[in-house]
Design an enzyme around this catalytic site. Sequence first.
Site, PDB file in Angstrom:
ATOM      1  N   GLU A 143       0.806  -1.228   0.000  1.00  0.00           N
ATOM      2  CA  GLU A 143       0.000   0.000   0.000  1.00  0.00           C
ATOM      3  C   GLU A 143       0.838   1.276   0.000  1.00  0.00           C
ATOM      4  O   GLU A 143       0.876   2.006   0.996  1.00  0.00           O
ATOM      5  CB  GLU A 143      -0.965   0.001   1.189  1.00  0.00           C
ATOM      6  N   GLU A 296      -6.657  -7.889  -0.806  1.00  0.00           N
ATOM      7  CA  GLU A 296      -7.137  -7.955   0.582  1.00  0.00           C
ATOM      8  C   GLU A 296      -8.626  -7.634   0.542  1.00  0.00           C
ATOM      9  O   GLU A 296      -9.026  -6.622  -0.030  1.00  0.00           O
ATOM     10  CB  GLU A 296      -6.433  -6.916   1.468  1.00  0.00           C
TER      11      GLU A 296
HETATM   12  C1  GLA Z   1      -4.113  -2.693   4.928  1.00  0.00           C
HETATM   13  C2  GLA Z   1      -2.798  -3.402   4.855  1.00  0.00           C
HETATM   14  C3  GLA Z   1      -2.767  -4.661   5.623  1.00  0.00           C
HETATM   15  C4  GLA Z   1      -3.492  -4.538   6.917  1.00  0.00           C
HETATM   16  C5  GLA Z   1      -4.890  -4.071   6.680  1.00  0.00           C
HETATM   17  C6  GLA Z   1      -5.662  -3.951   7.966  1.00  0.00           C
HETATM   18  O1  GLA Z   1      -4.954  -2.900   3.892  1.00  0.00           O
HETATM   19  O2  GLA Z   1      -2.351  -3.629   3.564  1.00  0.00           O
HETATM   20  O3  GLA Z   1      -1.432  -4.983   5.875  1.00  0.00           O
HETATM   21  O4  GLA Z   1      -2.813  -3.645   7.705  1.00  0.00           O
HETATM   22  O5  GLA Z   1      -4.836  -2.823   6.092  1.00  0.00           O
HETATM   23  O6  GLA Z   1      -5.235  -2.885   8.745  1.00  0.00           O
END
Ligand code: GLA
Length: 658
Positions: A143, A296
């Site tokens: 991210e 995710e």
């Molecule tokens: C983000 C991150 C994950 C995790 C989630 C939940 O999307 O990429 O590593 O931290 O948030 O907090």
Amino acid sequence: MHNVGVDFYPEHWPRERWETYAKQMREAGFSIVRVAEFAWAFMEPEEGRFDFSLFDDALAVLHRHGLKAILGTPTAIPPVWMKLKYPEIMQQEPSGRRTQWGVRKHQCFTSGAYRLLSERVTTAMAEHFRATPNVVGWQTDNEFGTNSCVCGSCQADFRQWARAKHGTLDVLNDAWGTRFWGHLYRSWEEISFPDGHASHNPGHLLDWQRWTSDVQVRFQADQIRILKRTCPSHFVTHNLMGLFQDVNYWELAKDLDFVSWDNYPGSWEQPCVTWHSSLAADLMRGLKRKNFWIMEQTAGPAGWGEFGRNVRPGELGKIAWHQVAHGADATIWFRWRTCTVGREQYWHGLLGHDGEPRRRYREAKDYAAAIKRVETAIEGTTTPARVALVWDYDSLWAVRCQKSFPQADYTANALRWYSAFRALGHDVDVVRSGADLTGYAVVIAPMLHVLPDAVARQLDAFVRAGGCLVADARTGVKDEHDRCHERCLPGLLAPAFGIRIEEYESIVANATYAVAGEAMAGTTWTAQHYADWIIPDGAEVLARYQPWHVRDYAAATRHHHEAGWAWYLGTVPKEDSVHAAIAADVANKAGLTARVVPPAGVEVSTRSGQGRELVFLINHGEEPAEVAVTAGKTELLSGTTTGQTLHLDRFGVAILRW
Ligand code: GLA
Ligand code: ZN
């Protein structure tokens, strides 16, 4: 094939559990697992000494159970030894203090030590895992996001960037308009960062915002070069964040094989159509005009300190199908088992703290089984939209730095148009400002505040060639350097819209202006936040302001050219019905007919290709819905044939073969 899987952290669990987990994943019909993106400390316990044994062993277990793996480069959190040895890798805050180590993503993207060590760990990982049989691809870092470091190295990097971009100080001074307040620069060394989002020079701020994004794109490119060279048969992707604002995703996506994104809709709201998640998906697909992966996906209550609501029975699958309907070619849930330690104890996975496979696991399993049944039909299909929505980070950033009217919100504004077209059953593509518009019947350009002349000419030509163009307040105010155009608004687009805007204003405090429809016969509505005082110059008035001081001006117009049409909305209507009415008019003039016009709460989306046309119906609501459809179509999930109406349970999904 549509991969289904989970984000898994073997380093969080005793080795004895791995076997059980891999078996349960396989039993759930999963095929892929993402690992390692925060595991630098395990893989390089001290500088230059690499130890991949934990992941060798974990990957071997996954492999035995037929699970493929995506590896994350671990650079989002360096090991603590690095910070102790090279303190300059930590971001510097405006107060001069270095950010304390201990969260993640708090390092400086221009630090030589951090960049070198990142390249080294990426190289070591790539060389080590290139022949691991179940490794299929890579996720760069995690991210990419906000880059707020103000250290000397970043300042020097920004100066170099500005020099490479502008070439000479004369050009830079002119672009930034430094004659104002005597900000003239006479040597490159004099240039420093603007102060965040404070009252600094807009041109300087916009370039700085572009730089903060570019250094992350560059950091990623360094990794991609290594991965591509060392592991040519693996794909490289990154987990983007949908409508996140600080990175220019058009640029970040360029170097990737395909885009992935992290979708966490609905945790903080009651079940409803999650339009932001739909628009995000269409943006993600638009970045490369290619389907994307979900890296995710919400698997339960989510939050760090406080958590939101749980996914209700049946909702987990709905969230996944929703993304498939918009072009997702893989579904990966975050995360497998809820961690018992660390900051994300409350970010719930498919399994809870007790590690037992329960309802959410079973629903993920049901989804995997369902998608297996239709994956051949879905394979090779993507959304074929005739409506394009322009998504422009320059405009977004320029408006963020200098809002014009206090409530200006680029994303919220885009969402109003987007949801209006989607609610009528039309697919929407998201395109970059200046992108080729061939094939689109309608272009929506919400708040296209930064309008370079070349883009204005292109949009003008689009209308004259028969296209339908829709724009709104604050269009065409700025040039590419964030300088105001020396033109009456909407600048070069005035002829296309057939209007002139000589004056405009914010609608202050809680005031509103009544608006009465003319061509939108009989309707009255409410203008809030902002008013363009529109003078029709060939355009037809769709609605006029009512207060005495603006009575002579239009609030919305439509201009018919020989072939094309152009709509302009000069205010922010309080009622959604205005966007809905304009969208219906636009679709009508553009000759677009939706296959299915969904009832409220239900979303329609198409995937087509390989001679197949699939219409997805998603019920986002908790009440069952009846949808009017064409009879005689096959519904792929149930294998039934449609009558005149189709029943969708709460969170129900249907895929009609058209
Ligand atoms: C983000 C991150 C994950 C995790 C989630 C939940 O999307 O990429 O590593 O931290 O948030 O907090
Ligand atoms: Zn820095």
